[in-house]
Design an enzyme around this catalytic site. Structure first.
Site, PDB file in Angstrom:
ATOM      1  N   SER A 122       0.805  -1.222   0.000  1.00 34.18           N
ATOM      2  CA  SER A 122       0.000   0.000   0.000  1.00 34.18           C
ATOM      3  C   SER A 122       0.840   1.274   0.000  1.00 34.18           C
ATOM      4  CB  SER A 122      -0.944   0.015   1.212  1.00 34.18           C
ATOM      5  OG  SER A 122      -0.201   0.036   2.422  1.00 34.18           O
ATOM      6  N   HIS A 124       1.320   4.259   6.986  1.00 34.88           N
ATOM      7  CA  HIS A 124       0.740   5.095   5.943  1.00 34.88           C
ATOM      8  C   HIS A 124       1.160   6.548   6.150  1.00 34.88           C
ATOM      9  CE1 HIS A 124      -2.748   2.301   4.440  1.00 34.88           C
ATOM     10  NE2 HIS A 124      -1.543   1.910   4.050  1.00 34.88           N
ATOM     11  N   ASP A 160      -7.896   6.193   4.716  1.00 34.67           N
ATOM     12  CA  ASP A 160      -7.907   5.054   5.636  1.00 34.67           C
ATOM     13  C   ASP A 160      -9.131   4.984   6.552  1.00 34.67           C
ATOM     14  OD1 ASP A 160      -5.477   4.284   4.620  1.00 34.67           O
ATOM     15  OD2 ASP A 160      -4.293   5.140   6.261  1.00 34.67           O
TER      16      ASP A 160
END
Length: 216
Positions: A90, A129, A159
């Site tokens: 990701s 992230h 998210d």
């Protein structure tokens, strides 16, 4: 005693061999131990015991050293989880699956654009992230009122779907650390152990076997 001596003389007169006494048996054992063969067996036994002690001591030192290194990392990075492995794609191309990240966690507010590692309630695995945007709310970061939204570089959406039910923002208290040193691909072994538990236990068993049975 006199009776035992008399009994032995009678048996000798009859042509029989008297049974050995306890003192004779002990003497035979001591004599056997004093022979070169007995000394070699004793030395071999002591050598095996010494080698086993050294091997178990080596294993204990390895475990102790690993724990000390981990503790030093915790103290120097100010993070309870100073090392994480990227488990998905990701964050590509910045971080690939299997990359190892050394975190840092300075006492300051997290900024937009920083790659952070955060934890979600009731979710065991932390997420790596980037902070997409935040709301200051006019408060100091230490009171945990600033709100942040994160997103994976390689994901189409933010998210929110990954957060806990009803949660739409992160707070500083969710942040475990910020990405620091990157070591590419070294965490692939961790992914294998995570995906295949039998591989993890087999690897631990093999390493333990070689440590315990290895020669000096």
């Amino acid at each position: 005693s006199t009776s035992m001596a008399r009994h032995s003389k009678v048996r000798a007169a009859a042509g029989e061999t008297p049974p050995p006494t306890d003192a004779g048996v002990e003497g035979d054992v001591d004599a056997a131990a004093a022979t070169p063969t007995g000394m070699k067996k004793l030395a071999r036994s002591l050598g095996i015991t010494r080698q086993s002690t050294l091997q178990w001591t080596s294993l204990a030192l390895i475990v102790t050293t690993a724990l000390m290194i981990w503790r030093v990392l915790v103290l120097t990075t100010h993070s309870d989880s100073p090392v994480v492995v990227v488990l998905s794609g990701s964050m590509e191309p910045a971080f690939a699956r299997g990359d190892l990240l050394l975190l840092r966690n300075e006492r300051r507010a997290s900024e937009v654009g920083e790659v952070v590692v955060f934890e979600i309630d009731n979710r065991a695995v932390p997420i790596v992230h980037r902070i997409l945007r935040k709301h200051e709310n006019g408060a100091d970061w230490e009171d945990d009122s600033r709100l942040m939204l994160t997103k994976g570089d390689n994901n189409y959406a933010d998210d929110v779907a990954l957060y806990a039910p009803g949660q739409r923002w992160l707070r500083e208290s969710h942040i475990v650390g910020r990405a620091g040193l990157l070591i590419p691909h070294i965490g692939r072994l961790t992914i294998l152990m995570n995906d295949y538990p039998w591989f993890k236990f087999g690897l631990i068993g093999i390493l333990g076997y070689f440590v315990v049975t290895g020669k000096d």
